[in-house]
Design an enzyme around this catalytic site. Sequence first.
Site, PDB file in Angstrom:
ATOM      1  N   HIS A  43       0.830  -1.196   0.000  1.00  0.00           N
ATOM      2  CA  HIS A  43       0.000   0.000   0.000  1.00  0.00           C
ATOM      3  C   HIS A  43       0.869   1.252   0.000  1.00  0.00           C
ATOM      4  O   HIS A  43       1.284   1.723   1.057  1.00  0.00           O
ATOM      5  CB  HIS A  43      -0.910  -0.009   1.237  1.00  0.00           C
ATOM      6  N   ARG A 386     -18.617 -18.975  37.947  1.00  0.00           N
ATOM      7  CA  ARG A 386     -18.440 -17.517  37.955  1.00  0.00           C
ATOM      8  C   ARG A 386     -18.223 -17.029  39.376  1.00  0.00           C
ATOM      9  O   ARG A 386     -17.456 -16.098  39.624  1.00  0.00           O
ATOM     10  CB  ARG A 386     -19.629 -16.811  37.302  1.00  0.00           C
ATOM     11  N   GLU A 440     -18.049  -4.742  24.011  1.00  0.00           N
ATOM     12  CA  GLU A 440     -17.168  -5.901  24.098  1.00  0.00           C
ATOM     13  C   GLU A 440     -15.969  -5.777  23.163  1.00  0.00           C
ATOM     14  O   GLU A 440     -14.849  -6.159  23.517  1.00  0.00           O
ATOM     15  CB  GLU A 440     -17.942  -7.180  23.765  1.00  0.00           C
ATOM     16  N   HIS A 501     -28.727 -16.034  23.864  1.00  0.00           N
ATOM     17  CA  HIS A 501     -27.780 -15.860  24.958  1.00  0.00           C
ATOM     18  C   HIS A 501     -27.110 -17.174  25.365  1.00  0.00           C
ATOM     19  O   HIS A 501     -26.322 -17.191  26.303  1.00  0.00           O
ATOM     20  CB  HIS A 501     -28.492 -15.244  26.172  1.00  0.00           C
TER      21      HIS A 501
END
Lengths: 695, 695
Positions: A43, A386, A440, A501
Site C-alpha cells: 500500500h 463464575r 465488548e 444468549h
Amino acid sequence: MTDASATVTPSQGFHEDGSPERLAIDTIRTLSMDAVQKANSGHPGTPMALAPIAYTLWRDYLRYDPETPDWPNRDRFVLSVGHASMLLYSVLHLAGVVEIGADGQKTGKPAVSLDDIRQFRQLDSKTPGHPEYRMTTGVETTTGPLGQGCGNSVGMAIAERALAAKYNRPGFNLFDHDVYVLSGDGDMMEGVSGEAASVAGHLKLSNLCWVYDSNHITIEGGTDLAFDEDVGKRFEAYGWQVIHVDDANDTAAFAKALDAFKACTDRPTFIQVHSVIGWGSPKAGSEKAHGEALGEDAVRATKKAYGWPEDAQFLVPDGVKEAFTAAVADRGKPAREEWEALFERYRQEFPAEAQQIDDLRHGKIADGWQEAVPSFPADAKGLASRDSGGKVLNALAPKIPALMGGAADLSPSTKTDIKGLPSFEPNNYAGQNMHFGVREHAMGSIANGMALSYLRSYTATFLVFADYMRAPIRLAAIMELPVVFVFTHDSIGVGEDGPTHQPIEHLATLRAIPGLDTIRPGDANEVAQAWKVALTHTHEPSVLVFSRQAIATLDREKYASAEELEKGAYVLGGAEEPEVILIGTGSELPMVVAAHEKLTAEGVKSRVVSMPSWYLFEKQDQAYRESVFPPAVTARVAVEQGGSMGWDRYVTSGGATITMSTFGASAPIAKLQEKYGFTVDNVVKVAREVMEKAK
Amino acid sequence: MTDASATVTPSQGFHEDGSPERLAIDTIRTLSMDAVQKANSGHPGTPMALAPIAYTLWRDYLRYDPETPDWPNRDRFVLSVGHASMLLYSVLHLAGVVEIGADGQKTGKPAVSLDDIRQFRQLDSKTPGHPEYRMTTGVETTTGPLGQGCGNSVGMAIAERALAAKYNRPGFNLFDHDVYVLSGDGDMMEGVSGEAASVAGHLKLSNLCWVYDSNHITIEGGTDLAFDEDVGKRFEAYGWQVIHVDDANDTAAFAKALDAFKACTDRPTFIQVHSVIGWGSPKAGSEKAHGEALGEDAVRATKKAYGWPEDAQFLVPDGVKEAFTAAVADRGKPAREEWEALFERYRQEFPAEAQQIDDLRHGKIADGWQEAVPSFPADAKGLASRDSGGKVLNALAPKIPALMGGAADLSPSTKTDIKGLPSFEPNNYAGQNMHFGVREHAMGSIANGMALSYLRSYTATFLVFADYMRAPIRLAAIMELPVVFVFTHDSIGVGEDGPTHQPIEHLATLRAIPGLDTIRPGDANEVAQAWKVALTHTHEPSVLVFSRQAIATLDREKYASAEELEKGAYVLGGAEEPEVILIGTGSELPMVVAAHEKLTAEGVKSRVVSMPSWYLFEKQDQAYRESVFPPAVTARVAVEQGGSMGWDRYVTSGGATITMSTFGASAPIAKLQEKYGFTVDNVVKVAREVMEKAK
C-alpha cells in the site's frame, strides 16, 4: 547509506521547496514506493500522503530514544492504518531505532535496515505486510484489522494513567508519556473505534492523540459512496478536543495542532488531517493509489515530480538519516537518561514500588502469589464457577499489582469486580475496576493495549458475546499477550434468556484459535487452577469459561488433585483398565462423575476424565496423552453443553458425544437439560451403547 | 378477558390520572411485572419505563393490521432492547394480533394469549426470554444481543426504499412504510449501532425512526460509570434529525416527536426519550429494576402506587384490550384493505411486477433462474474462486430481482459488484449495488434486516473479517434467514498481507454454527453450484468461501460432475476400492487431485474426494456417507489451508490432515505453501505414511 552516488539537488520538483524537511519527507515517500514496487504488493498511497505527518510527529514531538526503544516512559506511536506499514518501517529506519532481541537485549543491529526494507513482505523478514509486534522493534502493536490500533491506544493511555496514579510520587513523574495514533477512514467507519473513543472521552484521557487521515478515498471509490458523516462533530460528542488541519503537507499547521494536544489536560485530542492519497503520483487522489504497487512508470513519474533521481531506488540522500536520527535522539536520549537517573533515586526511596515496576517491565509477577491461590472444600451443593472465579480473582488481586480489568457492563453477573477497590474513573485513575460499558469489541482491544503497556489485563462478559470481540482475542494470540478473557454464562445453563444468549459453537470457535488457552474448569478447585495457569502464561492469552449455575465441588480426597489441570486433561478416577472412558468439562463434570459412580456401582469398569483445556493437553507428550486416553479403549463418551465440533479427536470413531447439535431454547435449565440429554441417566445409557459398539 | 373480578377504579394511585390511556399503559406494565415475577426471571424495568412509548406508537401511529400481521406494507416495530420482551408480548396481546402459522395461514389463535404470557420463558412457549422471529407472530426480528435490532432496522428501511423504487408506479404507492425501533443505552454503546446509524444517515433513510430510551442506568450502575457522551449530537453528526423528549410518560411530547419524524423527508429520525427504569416501583431508577423479578412485595407496592388491585395478577381490565385493538385496527385495517385493492389493480396493469412481489412475499425465486447458472470449461490455469464467484453472481442477478447486496468497501477485491448496475445511493434507491463501507458488523446486521423484508441479501468481505460480524451470521442462522455471506481471501493464499489477514480458524468457526451452510468450492464449476445451493436454501444462511488466488478448473469429463456438490462431499474419481482417500476443499483441490494422479501413476489405488460443505454432507444418509468414506479405508488425508479443528471426524484416527497449526506469515503464496507443507509432494508423502499406518 545511500543507494545512488547522486547527491540530490532539490530543485526541479513541482512541489519542491529545497528544504531538509522536504528531503526527509520525500525519502520516506520514495522508500515506501520502492519497497511496494519491489514486492509488487502493498500500500504505497497512505505512506506518501502521511509522510509529513509521521516526520513532524517523530522529529519534533515523540519522546523516544532510538537507542532504547523499550524505555517504559517513551511516547507510543500506533499505526492503526497497518496497511501503511512502509511508513513505519521508513521512519524506524531513518530514526535509527536499534533492535531489541527476544531476550530483551540489544542485538547490535538496526530495528529496520535498508536491506530489511528491500525484503518488504518476504518470508521471515522484519518488514511484513502489516506491522507485527515482537517481529520488529519499534512496532508497538500488531495492526491491520481496522480499528484495532485505535482500541489498543486507549488501553495504552489507560495504562499510562494507571501506572502514573499508582507509582508517581511528588518529584517523581515516572509515567507521563503520551500515545499517538495514525488512523484512517477505515478505522473511523469500524464500530470498535467509536466504542473506544467513547471510553477515552469518558475517561478524559488527555494523554491520547488520534490523528485521522481523511483522504476522501476508500477501496470502492470516494468516501461519498458510504461515509459522509461529520466525524469531527462525532468526536466532540464523545468529549474530545477536535482540531482540523487542512493539508497534510502543512507541517506547521500540524505542529500547531500537536501543541494544542500537549496543552489540553482534560480530554483526548482528535486531529483531522486532510490528505491526498498517493500524493505527487499520477494516481494521486484515487483509490488506485491505495492497495497495489504504483507501477514502474508511475514510480518514475512521481520521483520526477518530487525532484528525485528517477533511477535511484531505496535512496536515502546523504545526511537525511543522520539529521532525523539526531533530531529524535536529541530530545529522547536526554529524557530517557534523566528518567533512568530519576528511577534510580526512586528505587532508593521507594524500593518496593521500584521492584514492582521492574517486574512489570519484565512481565513478571513477584513470587509468592501462587500461595494465595485458594482451595475449596468438597461441597455437593457447590457454587457457580463464575462465583468461584470471583473468589479466586479477589484472593489473587492483592498479590498482583499489575492485575487490572473489568466487564462490559456485566460485573454483577460475571463476578469480576475486585471487591473493596475503587473504580478506574476520570476522577480516580488509581481505581482498579474498569467499566468498559456495553462495548465488548473495544474492551478486548483496550485490554490488548493495556497488556502492551505492562498490565495484566482481564476482561469479562457472557460467552455468547465472545462473538463481538473475536478480532482482539485473535490479535492477543498473534501478539502472544497474556490477557485473560473471562466468559461466564457458558452454555444452555443460561436457561431462560434463550438461544440468543446460550453459547453453542463458542467453545469450539475459541479452541480453534492458535496459541490461545481456552480453559473450562469443572469445579471450584479447577477454577482456582485455571486462574493460576492463566496468570502463569507469559506468551499466551487465556480464555476462562465459567458457568452461571452451581457446580458441585469435587471431593479431592476421592478424586485426583485439581492441580492436574495444568496438563489440560487428567484422570479424575476410576478403573486402571477401563471398559469405558467418560469425559467431562465445566458444569457437566459432576454429571459425568455421577454417571461414572453409577456405572461403577453397576460393575462397569469406568474411568472419568476431566478435560478443562485441549490446548494444554495437546502440549503433553504422547505417553501422557495415551495414559489418559489409552488407544485400546475406544468406548468413550464426552459430555459438554456445547457443539460437538472437535470432540471426534478425543472420543474417536468408536465413541460418542453428548453435545448440542442445534441452538438452545428459552426455559429453566432443568427442562433444557432433560430436552437435550444432559442427564446422568442419559450419560449412563450412551456409555453402555458405546461399550456395546466396542465389543 | 380479566383475571380478577375487580373493576379497576383508577383513583388511588399517586400518579394516576384516571384516563383510559393510563389504564392501558399500566396494564402493559403490570402484565410485564407479573410475567417476570411468575417466571422469576426476566427484565421488568424497561417495559415499565417504556409502556407509554409503546402504547403511543402502536395506538396512534403504527400502520399495522392486527388481523393481517404479514401485510407487506405494514410499518415495522423492532424491539432492539430484546430483554424487554414482555413489553412486546403485552402489546401484541392487547393489540389483538392474530397468529400466522409456519405455512403462512392464520391458525385462528392469537399471536400472544394471556396464557402465553403466563408461560413467559417456559419451554416451547410463544413467549421466550428474548423475542424470537418465527416463534411468535408479530416479532419482526430476533433481538437480544445488543445493537442487532438497530442494524436490522436499517436493512428493513433499505428494503422498503429499494422495493418502492423498483415497484411503485405513479398512483401505486405499494411500498411506503416506516420502520420504528426501541433501543436503549446498551444498543447505543455497541459499535454496530453506530456503524448502522452512519449508513442510515448517509442513505438519508427518512423512513427510519429510532427511539432511544435514555434511562441513565446500566447493569453496573449509572451510565456515568462508562457512558456520558452526547448521543444526540453524535446522531446529528451521522446526519439524523434529533429530537429530545424529557419524560417517557409525556405521551403528548412523544407524539409530537413522532409527528416530526413523519414530516421529515430527508433524514432518519432519532428520538431520545428520558425515562425512569422500573417506573413507579420501589426500585425505580435503579439497576436493580433491570434484570430480575421485582419480588412479590415490590410488585404489590408498585401496583398499589399505580392504583392497581394489589392481588390481581395478569389483569387486563375490561375494555382495555378492546379499545387498544380497535385503535390499532381502525387505522391499520382500512389501510391494509386499500392496499390489497390497490395491489389487485396493480396486478392488472403490471402483472410481471405483481408476480415478482408475490414471489418476494413467499421467499420464492421465479423458475428458470437455475438455467442461468453458468458452467466453466476445463482450464489448467483456472481462475480465482472470487473471480468465478463474481461471474456466477453476475450471470444470476438478472434472473433474481430480489438479489441485492454488496461489500464492506472491498468489492474490487471480492468481485461482488453486479456489473453495469448502479449503486444503491440516496439519489438512486433503484440502484442494486450496496456500499456498506468498512463496517462488517453493520453489514451483516443490515443484510439480516433486508432478508426480513423479502430481499435475497448478500454481503462480502475477506474471510478473516468474518470475526467482525459473527453475531449477525449467528442470528441469521437462528432466524433461518437465507442470507448469503460471501468471504474471499480465504487462507494463507492471501500471501503478503500476513497473519492478520490470513484466516486459519475461520472455516471451523463457521462450520460450528448450527444451521449455517458453509461452502468452500474447489473450482469454478463448484462455485456455480455453491451459489445455486445458497439461493435454493430458504431456511438456511450460507457462507460462500472463495480464494484470492487462481484455482484450476477441473475436467469434468474425467471427474464427477460439480452438481454433486449438493451432497456436500462426493467422490471426484479414482479407485473403486481405494487404499487411500485424499480429501480436498477449495483452492487445495487441484493439489489433491494432482497428488491423486501421481499416486495412481505410481500404482496406488487412490480415491479423491471433494468436500465443499460439511453441512450438506451431514444431511446425507449413512449409506451415502459410507459410500464416500468407506469405514474400512482408514488411510485418509485431508488437505485444507486452515486449522485442523473438526477434520478428525472425516479422516478418523487412522488418517492425517495437512492443515495449519499456527498463524501464517507475510510472504508470497508459493513460499508459504512450501513452508507449511501444501505441496503435491507432501500430500503424496503423507498419503503413503497413512497407508503404512493402516497396514
